[in-house]
Design an enzyme around this catalytic site. Structure first.
Site, PDB file in Angstrom:
ATOM      1  N   TYR A 202       0.818  -1.212   0.000  1.00 31.77           N
ATOM      2  CA  TYR A 202       0.000   0.000   0.000  1.00 31.77           C
ATOM      3  C   TYR A 202       0.856   1.269   0.000  1.00 31.77           C
ATOM      4  CZ  TYR A 202      -3.791  -3.204   1.340  1.00 31.77           C
ATOM      5  OH  TYR A 202      -4.687  -4.230   1.385  1.00 31.77           O
TER       6      TYR A 202
ATOM      7  N   LYS B 109       3.867 -15.344   2.549  1.00 33.72           N
ATOM      8  CA  LYS B 109       3.713 -16.120   1.316  1.00 33.72           C
ATOM      9  C   LYS B 109       5.136 -16.442   0.848  1.00 33.72           C
ATOM     10  CE  LYS B 109       1.030 -17.778  -1.957  1.00 33.72           C
ATOM     11  NZ  LYS B 109       0.206 -18.981  -1.715  1.00 33.72           N
TER      12      LYS B 109
ATOM     13  N   ASP C 141      -2.649 -18.155   2.508  1.00 35.57           N
ATOM     14  CA  ASP C 141      -3.847 -18.844   2.000  1.00 35.57           C
ATOM     15  C   ASP C 141      -4.327 -19.886   3.012  1.00 35.57           C
ATOM     16  OD1 ASP C 141      -1.365 -19.857   1.350  1.00 35.57           O
ATOM     17  OD2 ASP C 141      -1.966 -20.801  -0.516  1.00 35.57           O
TER      18      ASP C 141
ATOM     19  N   ASP D 160      -4.723  -6.705   6.368  1.00 40.47           N
ATOM     20  CA  ASP D 160      -5.947  -5.993   6.004  1.00 40.47           C
ATOM     21  C   ASP D 160      -7.069  -7.009   5.773  1.00 40.47           C
ATOM     22  OD1 ASP D 160      -7.737  -4.128   5.126  1.00 40.47           O
ATOM     23  OD2 ASP D 160      -6.707  -3.654   3.257  1.00 40.47           O
TER      24      ASP D 160
ATOM     25  N   ASP E 178     -10.197  -8.422   8.725  1.00 30.41           N
ATOM     26  CA  ASP E 178     -11.635  -8.331   8.442  1.00 30.41           C
ATOM     27  C   ASP E 178     -12.296  -9.699   8.516  1.00 30.41           C
ATOM     28  OD1 ASP E 178     -11.618  -5.647   8.181  1.00 30.41           O
ATOM     29  OD2 ASP E 178     -12.508  -5.597   6.185  1.00 30.41           O
TER      30      ASP E 178
END
Ligand code: NAD
Length: 361
Positions: free
Chosen positions: A146, A195, A227, A251, A255
């Site tokens: 980001y 990852k 994942d 992020d 959530d």
């Protein structure tokens, strides 16, 4: 002990829910021997109304001078509020981004706690959630994808977009240290999520996290691919204590984790820098649809205040007492409208604050 707390009540339900958190802090202080001094700070729409901008330099300076900041929420209804006629950099939310940057808040903490009493709000099967769960997501907030360089160009007639994902070892180390410190206050387990089978930034992340882990022999470290973590959060959330991860993975996972706990009115959060300073706020927004009605759930803000006592002031016993009082009030069957279920007693914002105060021991 005197705690200097900057208070940003903000907009919408902000003033109502922060007032209850202050009430609970004062009551807890009487029992646990600390006194809170509050400095009211304007941010968001409330600041626009007075100063024409969502955050002034003076407010930043006053926030920095405090020991910690407790915040409600900022913003209004984008369709009807005049604040949204302003250019984006002058709107309420711009204040939030600016204060996070100015205070160098690089570590975002989102607890996901499922109280047994609210299990009905959880979309997971009963056998998965039996006994509740209690995990903490520690997300890196100021680096990664980001904040990397980005561009969109045309290459041989084909529109092509680039986003770069960069982390240096110092950025990884400082958040890893924070995660291990927090795990030491909890069940002493860190799951670092990356990852590393694909990304170089993840391979460096893994190495640096392992270096930091060497200083915390009591903490169990495990690595998990993002994942797999997304699956495990719905398959067996009880396995987690502290989940440590980079900005974009955090992020998404935070959530997901908050969704499995049920109501937004229950979700606390904290953003920390390298010192003991932190900004503590509920995860939800300013809920303009219910503002001023005295019906908002103040629990997320009260739990954020408990996090403040724990992480900025090391007042762990006082934080435990607030969390236990919240648990007790739910066991006793009191609910605000958002978490109401059959057979429970519906209460408003202020009454919920009072009921929690009565249960602090
Ligand atoms: P929201 O979280 O304010 O509201 C979503 C829904 O949840 C609404 O139905 C609301 O009534 C309910 N809700 C939220 N908090 C609640 C509480 N404590 N008790 C009971 N019900 C609650 O999200 P939104 O409607 O998308 O955004 C409204 C405003 O809040 C916008 O201006 C947005 O930019 C702002 N916002 C601010 C923050 C922040 O201050 N950190 C975070 C998110 C959104």
């Amino acid at each position: 002990m005197n705690l200097n707390i900057g208070v940003i009540k903000g907009d919408g339900i902000g003033p109502e829910i922060v007032t209850e958190a202050m009430k609970v802090l004062d009551k807890t202080g009487e029992i646990y021997g600390f006194r809170c001094t509050y400095e009211q700070l304007l941010m968001g729409g409330a600041s626009i109304d007075v100063h024409g901008v969502p955050l002034t330099d003076e407010t930043i300076a006053r926030a920095k001078a405090s020991d910690a900041v407790l915040m409600g929420s900022i913003g209004g209804d984008a369709k009807t509020s005049p604040w949204y006629q302003l250019e984006p950099s002058k709107r309420p939310e711009a204040g939030l981004l600016k204060i996070r940057k100015a205070l160098n808040l690089f570590a975002n903490l989102r607890p996901a706690v499922l109280y047994e009493e609210l299990a009905a709000a959880c979309p997971l099967k009963e056998e998965i959630t039996e006994g509740g769960f209690d995990l903490m997501i520690m997300r890196e907030l100021t680096g990664g994808l980001y904040f990397g360089e980005r561009k969109t160009v045309e290459e041989e007639g084909v529109r092509t977009a680039y986003d770069s994902l960069t982390y240096n070892e110092n950025e990884i180390r400082r958040i890893a240290v924070r995660a291990f410190d927090i795990a030491m206050k909890r069940r002493k387990k860190v799951t670092s999520v990356d990852k590393a089978n694909v990304l170089d930034s993840s391979r460096l992340w893994r190495k640096v996290v392992e270096e930091v882990a060497a200083d915390y022999p009591e903490v169990t470290l495990e690595h998990m691919l993002v994942d797999n973590c997304a699956m495990q959060l719905v398959r067996d959330p009880k396995q987690f204590d502290v989940i440590l991860t980079e900005n974009m993975f955090g992020d998404i996972l935070s959530d997901e984790a908050s969704m499995v706990t049920g109501s937004i009115g229950m979700l606390a959060s904290a953003s920390l820098n390298e010192t003991k300073f932190g900004l503590y706020e509920p995860s939800g927004g300013s809920a303009p649809d219910i503002a001023g009605k005295g019906i908002a759930n103040p629990i997320a803000t009260i739990l954020s205040a408990a996090m403040m006592l724990r992480f900025s002031f090391d007042l762990d016993k006082a934080a435990d007492a607030i969390e236990a009082a919240v648990s007790q009030v739910l066991k006793d069957g009191y609910r605000t409208g958002d978490i109401m279920s059959e057979g429970c007693t519906k209460v408003g914002t202020a009454q919920m604050g009072d009921l929690i105060c009565e249960r602090i021991h």
